[in-house]
Every structure is written in C-alpha cells, then in structure tokens.
Design a protein around this motif. Structure first.
Motif, PDB file in Angstrom:
ATOM      1  N   UNK A 255      84.325  84.151  20.826  1.00 49.04           N
ATOM      2  CA  UNK A 255      83.297  84.800  20.019  1.00 49.04           C
ATOM      3  C   UNK A 255      83.914  85.633  18.913  1.00 49.04           C
ATOM      4  N   UNK A 256      83.393  85.486  17.702  1.00 44.18           N
ATOM      5  CA  UNK A 256      83.836  86.282  16.557  1.00 44.18           C
ATOM      6  C   UNK A 256      82.624  86.566  15.685  1.00 44.18           C
ATOM      7  N   UNK A 257      82.793  87.455  14.716  1.00 41.99           N
ATOM      8  CA  UNK A 257      81.696  87.788  13.805  1.00 41.99           C
ATOM      9  C   UNK A 257      82.205  87.845  12.377  1.00 41.99           C
ATOM     10  N   UNK A 258      81.276  87.801  11.438  1.00 42.14           N
ATOM     11  CA  UNK A 258      81.587  88.193  10.066  1.00 42.14           C
ATOM     12  C   UNK A 258      81.675  89.708  10.037  1.00 42.14           C
ATOM     13  N   UNK A 259      82.121  90.265   8.909  1.00 42.10           N
ATOM     14  CA  UNK A 259      82.292  91.715   8.831  1.00 42.10           C
ATOM     15  C   UNK A 259      80.969  92.455   9.044  1.00 42.10           C
ATOM     16  N   UNK A 260      79.866  91.938   8.484  1.00 43.30           N
ATOM     17  CA  UNK A 260      78.595  92.672   8.573  1.00 43.30           C
ATOM     18  C   UNK A 260      78.019  92.680   9.977  1.00 43.30           C
ATOM     19  N   UNK A 261      78.488  91.796  10.842  1.00 46.02           N
ATOM     20  CA  UNK A 261      78.000  91.763  12.226  1.00 46.02           C
ATOM     21  C   UNK A 261      79.024  92.334  13.205  1.00 46.02           C
ATOM     22  N   UNK A 262      80.015  93.032  12.700  1.00 54.11           N
ATOM     23  CA  UNK A 262      81.059  93.621  13.543  1.00 54.11           C
ATOM     24  C   UNK A 262      80.426  94.398  14.703  1.00 54.11           C
ATOM     25  N   UNK A 263      80.977  94.211  15.884  1.00 58.54           N
ATOM     26  CA  UNK A 263      80.491  94.914  17.059  1.00 58.54           C
ATOM     27  C   UNK A 263      79.494  94.131  17.887  1.00 58.54           C
ATOM     28  N   UNK A 264      79.040  92.978  17.404  1.00 60.33           N
ATOM     29  CA  UNK A 264      77.985  92.240  18.103  1.00 60.33           C
ATOM     30  C   UNK A 264      78.395  91.870  19.526  1.00 60.33           C
ATOM     31  N   UNK A 265      79.653  91.480  19.711  1.00 64.62           N
ATOM     32  CA  UNK A 265      80.107  91.038  21.032  1.00 64.62           C
ATOM     33  C   UNK A 265      81.006  92.070  21.711  1.00 64.62           C
ATOM     34  N   UNK A 440      83.562 110.441  19.020  1.00 64.50           N
ATOM     35  CA  UNK A 440      82.833 109.874  20.164  1.00 64.50           C
ATOM     36  C   UNK A 440      82.513 108.407  19.947  1.00 64.50           C
ATOM     37  N   UNK A 441      82.447 107.669  21.040  1.00 63.19           N
ATOM     38  CA  UNK A 441      82.201 106.232  20.943  1.00 63.19           C
ATOM     39  C   UNK A 441      80.848 105.896  20.358  1.00 63.19           C
ATOM     40  N   UNK A 442      79.840 106.723  20.605  1.00 56.92           N
ATOM     41  CA  UNK A 442      78.505 106.485  20.044  1.00 56.92           C
ATOM     42  C   UNK A 442      78.509 106.941  18.593  1.00 56.92           C
ATOM     43  N   UNK A 463      80.309 100.710  18.750  1.00 56.83           N
ATOM     44  CA  UNK A 463      79.760 100.343  20.056  1.00 56.83           C
ATOM     45  C   UNK A 463      79.028  99.013  20.079  1.00 56.83           C
ATOM     46  N   UNK A 464      78.463  98.607  18.949  1.00 59.34           N
ATOM     47  CA  UNK A 464      77.704  97.366  18.898  1.00 59.34           C
ATOM     48  C   UNK A 464      77.420  97.038  17.435  1.00 59.34           C
ATOM     49  N   UNK A 465      76.612  96.011  17.204  1.00 56.57           N
ATOM     50  CA  UNK A 465      76.330  95.558  15.839  1.00 56.57           C
ATOM     51  C   UNK A 465      75.518  96.564  15.044  1.00 56.57           C
ATOM     52  N   UNK A 466      74.894  97.532  15.707  1.00 51.11           N
ATOM     53  CA  UNK A 466      74.159  98.580  15.007  1.00 51.11           C
ATOM     54  C   UNK A 466      75.028  99.816  14.779  1.00 51.11           C
ATOM     55  N   UNK A 467      76.324  99.650  14.989  1.00 56.55           N
ATOM     56  CA  UNK A 467      77.243 100.753  14.775  1.00 56.55           C
ATOM     57  C   UNK A 467      78.097 100.606  13.545  1.00 56.55           C
TER      58      UNK A 467
END
Length: 613
Positions: A255-265, A440-442, A463-467
């Motif tokens: 699993x990998x992402x483009x830059x704008x989706x970093x954190x998705x996985x 902090x991680x969040x 932490x995820x794709x919304x980070x």
C-alpha cells in the motif's frame, strides 16, 4: 429580503457552516446574511489567504468551502488560492460581487478570469431565480467536486426576493439516486448536504458507481495473475481505506499513497507511505519492482511516479477514477476503470475467490451483468481469512522478508544520514526529526511549497489521511500558513502545524494576525535558508548570479512576537527545548519556531519538479 441576503440564507440552509473572506462593499450584505443564518465567518487579512483557508477547510472537514470577496480586486487577490482549489477539484464556492458596468473601475471579465484557472463561473441573474441559481452553484461544487465562482452583480444584489423557501421544500428533496450532474429542484438531501459531503468523496449515485462487468472482470484477472501488486491511493480514495486494505490483503498488495493522501494507510504493516519524490528508497524500490500497480483515485502525475521512473518497464498499470477524463492523462495505462474507488474495490474483492495460495477470478467475475458481481457470504468469509498482518499468510508481494524491511526501512526517520549542522545552523532533517519526537501524535500538518517542503512531508508523521493538508496542485509558495488555518478550524481536536519556508512565510505573514485573533494553538515552523532555495540550488551550480534570489537575515521570532506569538529561534538541537516548554502548556499563544538551516545541497524532490518545467 434582497437578493444578497437570499443567497446567504440559501447556502446556510443548504448546510454551509463556515465561510472565509475579506469584506468590502460588494460582498457586505451576502456575508452578513451568512452570519445571520448561523454560518461562522472567519475574516482573513488577504483574499488570497481567505481562499486557501476555505480550500483547506473543505479538504479536512469534508464540507463545501465558501469564500466571500469584493468584486474586481477582491477577486483578483484571491485568484492563486482559487487556482489551487480548482486544480485540486475542491468543492468550493467563491461569492464575489460583480461590477457589470464597463465604466466602473472595478469592472473586469470575471467569467474569463474564473475560466482561466479552471473554476466554473456561474451568476445570479435576477431576483426571481436567485434561490434556484444559488442552489445550482452549491450542487455543482458538491456533486461535481468543482470550484465555483458565483458572481453577484451589484445591481441584482439589491433587488427584492419574495422568499419562497428553498425550492422543493413543499415538493420533495432530490433523491440520492439522481444521475450525476443532473440538476434537480429541491434542497440538498441529507446525503448531499455540506455537512455530510467529503471533500473529494463522491455523493449520491456516484458513491455506488462501479465500472462495467467487463472492466471489473479484466481487473480481477490482472489481480489474480499478479505476483507483486502495489496499490497507490490518491485523494479520490481517501474515503476507501477499509475497502482497499481488504482487497490488498486478499491479493497480497503493498500500500502506498500520493502526497495528498499521505497517512491513509498509517498503522498497516504493509504501508510504504508516499510514492514519488518523497518516497523512501525502499518504497521506490518495491514500487518500481511491482508487476502490477493499481492507482485508486490517483492522477499518476510526475510527482507520484518520478516522471515515470517508479514504474517498471514491464509493469502493468491500472487506474480507477470517477473522472473518465483523468484516465491515462499522465501515463499510458493497461486498463482504465470509471467508478468510485471504494465501491469498485469492494466489488472486485467479492469477485475474487481464494484457491490455495493464489487467487482466481470466480465465474461471476466474467459474467455480463453487474448483478453477477454482488457480494456473497462465502466470498466475504473466505476473503476475510486472507486479511493478514505482517508474519501471517504470505501472498503476492507480502512476505516475512518484505514486512521486516518495511519495519526497518519504511520511514525516513529510521534511515541514517550525515548531519550537516553547525556554526549556528541546524540540519533540516535533525530539526524535523526532533519536532516529530516532541509534537503530539494527534496533529494536522500543512506544508507550503519550496525547497524545504520535503523535510516536513517526509520526516513528520501524521495519524491518518486527515492529518496532512498539502495545497500543492498549483505549486505556489505562500499558501502554507492559510492552509494551516483552514485545516485547524476543520480539525480543532488536533494540534495544527504549519511548515513554511522563509519566502512563503513572508508572502503570507499577515495571516499571523488571524492565527492570534482566532486563538489557535498553532506551531508555525519557518525553515529559513535566507533564499529562494530551489532557485539557488538549481541555478547556482551552473555559475549563475544569485543576488535576485538571496536575502539578508529576517528575525522571524521578533516579527511573530509582535503579532502576539510565543517564539523560539533554533540553531542547534538543544534549542528545541523551547518547543518542549511551550507544549507543556498552557499554549495560550501560538508558537513560531524560527529554524536557521544548514543546507549544502538542493532538494532532490524539486529537481524532479524542474524537469517538468
């Protein structure tokens, strides 16, 4: 009520909850109407900042963004932010006054201006159609994921509207099953309102759209035959983590992402992080050696593929996207499928049947109708057994050896490097790793463009794709601080971090006031090399004069203190103690970290960009 007030009321009742802008005479009444009907208004110090705040807010909140600007110069000031949003397909509405009289000094061709940057230009033409035309603008932004410039002619704004209620209040609301792009009378339904739309997430019928049975069967066969598959997810797949992880487990894909989706996985043992210029050496190696790459809602542009060098000579390339026009634009593809990424992945998963150590397409996958690809309990159960964590059943690209390498080499923080700091300057890698350990991680990280940008993008975990908010489709510097403000308001539960270069920081410096005024507990990190570093490192080795792209020192800590920030200057790792102290609380003022950088070498990721010029 007047037309301007009706426009504001319509958007508020459609679900808009936050708007950004700079108020002048031409947008005064519409902005006040938004506020009167419960919309939070965030006043920026420049229209360019306001547009980018609205863009970032939409991306991180999953709601339609709104920016309100004055006619003429208010709109032109916002154009760079509008261009970024339009290129990124951000659902955004730009409310702008319009001087239609050619004798007015405010008059420009606002339609042509919007079209020139890829935005959709619409207009409220008369009082009797104000409600309908405002709803049309909202639907275009929400359903088509477009940036819409809604022109409000000054003379029309003052006309009287006999408020009928939103169209359809007494005639029903639009069905979620309506065809994509088809206007319909009525208010947006719950599934289509700003409050439930995800920026980049399909709505209504699009959320269930899958490719044809023949296309799905072709993808099933490619996946069944692949030995080293890799999934690369882009912004169009940020809502599809569960479906993609399920299918990846069944097929043995990494699993990998483009830059704008970093954190998705993030958290998956098979996460390679970002593909492209920011990829680790291990990620680049494994992606290049893949025999099948499936791009999910990902453009496969020069950044994500390093101008195609990450794609092996014999690698089969598949692209899944809702937008048919996006297929094969940047790279030749083996197969293109038009459909929602989550729905497509879910359908393909159920069309695969495990047979021993490999996967083969079921007979249903070759059927001629979409019904033949419906999920079955057996497929769900047996494919569920294929879901593995590192160390369990080996399949496809997933092996104990690959899992061990990802654990050891899969993050930039784990890779050795020669520290180039000293003499009052800090290595940007050492700086960013230190910040990653402290913060902090969040967190929610916004990164500006420039020579420095790879350091926070690679060495700051999210932490995820919304980070991670990355407004880089237009590759403009100066958007980073405004991006961080919009992202911070969308995710108040996370520590906002703005990573800026010195050039971009000074371009957007006025918005430091907005950070303080809003009381945001933000950390602003200025990576200061006293230059436009990309140009220095690109042209300097060839002997070109650099006086036009280098600057005398600026005391960012003093500037920030003047705005009301706490500030610390960092020239060595020990100076990060000031950040640690701020983090202890009470965080009643935002913090600016002025980092004076060592840097003998240019960034390899921007060398990739120059090849595309």
């Amino acid at each position: 009520m007047i037309v301007a007030e009706a426009v504001g009321r319509v958007l508020a009742e459609a679900g808009v909850d936050t708007a950004f802008g700079v108020v002048g005479s031409g947008n005064f009444h519409v902005t006040n109407a938004l506020v009167a009907h419960g919309v939070r208004f965030v006043a920026a110090r420049h229209e360019g900042g306001a547009a980018t705040m609205a863009d970032a807010y939409a991306r991180m909140s999953g709601k339609v963004g709104v920016v309100s600007v004055h006619q003429g110069p208010g709109l032109t000031n916002a154009v760079t932010g509008i261009a970024e949003a339009a290129k990124s397909r951000t659902p955004l509405i730009v409310l702008t006054g319009e001087a239609t009289d050619v004798r007015s000094n405010f008059h420009i061709d606002q339609d042509a201006l919007a079209a020139s940057v890829g935005a959709v230009s619409l207009r409220v033409t008369e009082a009797g159609r104000a409600v309908e035309e405002t709803l049309s603008a909202y639907r275009t932004a929400a359903r088509d994921r477009r940036t819409v410039v809604l022109n409000l002619p000054l003379d029309v704004q003052q006309d009287i509207v006999a408020w009928p209620g939103l169209i359809g209040e007494s005639h029903g609301t639009p069905s979620a099953a309506e065809p994509h792009g088809t206007p319909a009378a009525g208010t947006p339904s719950g599934a289509e309102s700003a409050g439930t739309l995800s920026a980049g997430m399909p709505s209504g019928a699009e959320a269930f759209r899958t490719p044809s049975a023949a296309e799905l069967g072709a993808l099933v066969r490619l996946l069944a035959g692949a030995r080293r598959p890799v999934f690369v997810a882009g912004r169009g797949a940020r809502h599809a983590r569960a479906e993609l992880e399920e299918l990846a487990a069944a097929t043995g894909a990494l699993l990998a992402t483009s830059a704008v989706a970093k954190g998705l996985f993030r958290g998956s043992p098979w996460d390679l992080d970002v593909s492209g210029g920011f990829a680790t050496p291990l990620a680049a190696e494994l992606i290049h050696d893949a025999d099948l790459i499936v791009a999910w809602g990902c453009a496969l542009n020069m950044w994500t593929t390093r101008h195609g060098r990450l794609i092996g000579e014999h690698t089969k390339l598949v692209q899944v996207d809702l937008d048919e026009s996006a297929l094969g634009v940047h790279r030749p593809i083996t197969l293109g499928l038009v459909g929602d990424t989550a729905a497509t992945a879910r359908t393909v998963f159920h069309a695969l049947a495990p047979t021993g150590d490999s996967l083969a397409p079921t007979g249903d996958a070759r059927a001629a109708t979409g019904d033949a690809l419906a999920p079955t309990g057996d497929a769900r159960d047996s494919a569920g057994d294929a879901r593995d964590s590192a160390g369990e059943t080996e399949r496809g690209y997933r092996s104990a050896e690959v899992a061990a390498r990802i654990r050891a080499e899969g993050r930039w923080q784990a890779l050795p490097y020669d520290d180039e700091g000293g003499d009052g300057l800090i290595d940007p890698r050492t700086l960013t790793i230190g910040l990653d350990d402290l913060l902090p991680g969040e967190r929610i990280v916004a990164v500006d463009s420039g020579n420095f940008m790879g350091y926070p993008a690679m060495f700051l975990d999210v932490p995820d794709e919304r980070g991670f908010c990355f407004t880089q489709a237009f590759q403009s510097i100066g958007l980073g601080l405004a991006t961080a403000i919009g992202a911070a308001l969308a995710r108040p539960d996370r520590l906002p971090v703005a990573a800026l270069g010195d050039g971009g920081a000074l371009m957007g410096i006025a918005e430091l006031d907005t950070v303080v005024r809003l009381g945001l507990p933000m950390v602003v990190v200025v990576y200061d090399d006293e230059a436009y570093g990309a140009e220095v490192h690109h042209f300097g080795p060839h002997g070109h004069p650099l006086g036009t792209v280098t600057f005398p020192p600026a005391d960012f800590a003093a500037i920030a203190t003047g705005y009301g920030f706490a500030a610390v200057t960092v020239t060595e790792p020990g100076d990060l103690a000031g950040v640690a102290e701020w983090l202890k609380g009470p965080r009643d003022r935002p913090l600016l970290v002025h980092a004076k950088l060592a840097g003998k070498h240019g960034s390899w990721w921007l060398e990739e960009a120059f090849k595309g010029h």
